[in-house]
Scaffold this motif. Structure first.
Motif, short mmCIF file in Angstrom:
data_model
loop_
_atom_site.label_atom_id
_atom_site.label_comp_id
_atom_site.label_asym_id
_atom_site.label_seq_id
_atom_site.Cartn_x
_atom_site.Cartn_y
_atom_site.Cartn_z
N GLU A 15 0.73 -1.27 -0.10
CA GLU A 15 -0.14 -0.02 0.14
C GLU A 15 0.91 1.27 -0.14
OE1 GLU A 15 -2.43 -0.64 3.16
OE2 GLU A 15 -3.63 -2.25 2.47
N CYS A 16 2.07 1.19 0.49
CA CYS A 16 2.99 2.59 0.60
C CYS A 16 4.01 2.44 -0.50
CB CYS A 16 3.87 2.49 1.90
SG CYS A 16 2.57 2.51 3.28
N ASN A 17 3.88 1.32 -1.09
CA ASN A 17 5.09 1.33 -2.23
C ASN A 17 6.42 1.64 -1.82
OD1 ASN A 17 3.45 0.50 -4.36
ND2 ASN A 17 2.55 2.33 -4.42
N ASN A 18 6.70 1.46 -0.21
CA ASN A 18 8.07 2.01 0.22
C ASN A 18 8.14 1.56 1.41
OD1 ASN A 18 9.48 4.09 1.72
ND2 ASN A 18 9.88 4.93 -0.33
N ILE A 19 9.38 1.10 1.81
CA ILE A 19 9.88 0.43 2.90
C ILE A 19 9.89 1.22 4.29
CG2 ILE A 19 11.82 -0.71 4.28
CD1 ILE A 19 10.73 -2.50 2.41
N THR A 20 10.28 2.71 3.81
CA THR A 20 10.21 3.66 4.83
C THR A 20 8.99 3.82 5.39
OG1 THR A 20 12.48 4.70 3.88
CG2 THR A 20 11.10 5.88 5.41
N GLU A 21 8.28 4.41 4.29
CA GLU A 21 6.84 4.39 4.71
C GLU A 21 5.84 3.50 5.31
OE1 GLU A 21 5.32 7.65 4.48
OE2 GLU A 21 7.37 8.29 3.82
N ALA A 22 6.30 2.03 5.08
CA ALA A 22 5.66 1.22 5.59
C ALA A 22 6.19 0.73 7.12
CB ALA A 22 6.03 -0.25 4.95
N SER A 23 7.39 1.16 7.38
CA SER A 23 7.90 1.02 8.71
C SER A 23 7.12 2.21 9.50
CB SER A 23 9.27 1.16 8.90
OG SER A 23 10.03 2.45 8.54
N ASN A 27 5.17 1.11 12.66
CA ASN A 27 5.59 1.61 13.90
C ASN A 27 6.98 0.51 14.13
OD1 ASN A 27 6.34 3.07 16.37
ND2 ASN A 27 5.04 1.98 17.43
N MET A 28 7.74 0.23 12.94
CA MET A 28 8.68 -0.75 12.96
C MET A 28 9.83 -0.04 12.64
SD MET A 28 6.92 -4.32 11.41
CE MET A 28 8.33 -5.21 11.52
N VAL A 33 11.20 -4.30 8.76
CA VAL A 33 10.27 -4.66 7.91
C VAL A 33 10.87 -5.42 6.50
CG1 VAL A 33 9.02 -3.20 5.97
CG2 VAL A 33 8.93 -2.57 8.16
N SER A 34 12.09 -5.00 6.25
CA SER A 34 13.18 -5.54 5.23
C SER A 34 13.11 -7.43 5.57
CB SER A 34 14.19 -5.24 5.05
OG SER A 34 14.05 -3.68 4.59
N LYS A 35 13.13 -7.59 6.96
CA LYS A 35 13.44 -8.79 7.35
C LYS A 35 12.23 -9.66 7.25
CE LYS A 35 14.95 -11.41 11.26
NZ LYS A 35 15.57 -11.22 12.71
#
Length: 300
Positions: A15-23, A27-28, A33-35
């Motif tokens: 939904e975020c298309n992005n690791i940073t926004e997803a984290s 709240n991770m 998130v990558s793991k």
């Protein structure tokens, strides 16, 4: 088995298309998130995103997986949310002792709207008084303001008592004008009563004849409603609260064979033990019942 948190993380990345926004959404940390994503891809053996310098684009399998888990995840999140709300919210709990008549006519249409845990315990008044003293129930609804135990009483209302009979009873003409004959005639009839104490009949008799009522009841039934039903198809008399028999009287299913000049009433009370751990729940319940009664539309 797939870890639910891996799927939740995958959904956020999609939904975020992005690791940073997803984290941030989860709240991770970004490594966390990558793991999760790597663990999920390794578990299913499929690549879920094509990585670019600025965003993650879902693969065809990634799109398929998201379409399969999106709705189930939303439903699980709802369950989790409402479960947490129920855990946080402390509801009062109470066990109430009453007759089935009171439950069917006074409680059944009200208590389901109360934000409380409510258990109802049925029985005759003598047994319910004992149950209250033994802490099997916390609140009792009854007509006896007894002095056996140190219980507290709160007045609820007064009920008018009515003499009723089956329709096949032939009342001798003007028999009520001769009190002696009238009493003898009534005592010879088949009587349907609630219990051996015959509180309602005794009170009615004392009010209208100023004497004690002495007779052996033919039938003892568990509730006034059962007595009214029995009189519709059987021969006999009873004394019941007027509000319980009005419908049957209006529909001519039973009758009030004699009209008396004096009104007989019995009072209903809540009773409870003053020293107990449920006083807060008791007060909440009594107050809610009072409010529902106050909000009833009044008959003209």
């Amino acid at each position: 088995m797939i870890n639910l948190e891996w799927l939740r993380t995958f959904s956020a990345i999609y939904e975020c298309n992005n690791i940073t926004e997803a984290s941030k959404k989860l709240n991770m940390t970004q490594p966390g998130v990558s793991k999760h994503l790597s663990a999920l891809e390794s578990h299913i053996g499929k690549k879920l995103f094509e990585r670019t310098t600025r965003r993650l684009a879902p693969t065809e399998y990634g799109k398929f997986l998201y379409s399969q888990i999106n709705n189930p995840l939303q439903e699980l999140e709802k369950v989790e949310y409402y479960s947490n709300q129920r855990t946080k919210k402390k509801r009062s709990a109470i066990t109430i002792g009453c007759t089935s008549d009171f439950f069917k006519k006074e409680l059944i249409h009200k208590i389901y709207a109360f934000d409380m845990y409510i258990i109802t315990h049925f029985g005759n008044e003598k047994d319910l008084i004992e149950a209250l003293e033994m802490d099997k129930i916390q609140l009792l609804v009854g007509i006896k303001k007894h002095a056996i135990y140190d219980h507290q009483f709160v007045y609820i209302k007064s009920e008018e008592l009515e003499l009723i009979s089956s329709n096949n009873i032939d009342t001798p003409k003007n028999i009520e004008q001769n009190e002696g004959q009238f009493k003898q005639w009534l005592q010879r009839q088949n009587w349907f009563v609630l219990n051996n104490d015959q509180e309602g009949i005794k009170k009615f008799w004392e009010t209208n004849f100023n004497t004690n009522f002495k007779m052996v009841p033919r039938y003892i039934l568990p509730s006034y409603i059962d007595i009214i039903e029995a009189l519709k198809n059987n021969c006999g008399f009873s004394i019941v609260p007027k509000h319980l028999c009005e419908e049957a009287l209006n529909n001519s299913l039973i009758k009030a064979p004699i009209k008396f000049s004096k009104t007989t009433e019995q009072k209903l009370f809540y009773s409870y033990k003053l020293k107990n751990s449920n006083l807060k729940a008791i007060n909440i319940f009594i107050e809610k019942m009072k409010k529902t009664n106050d909000n009833k539309p009044h008959k003209n």
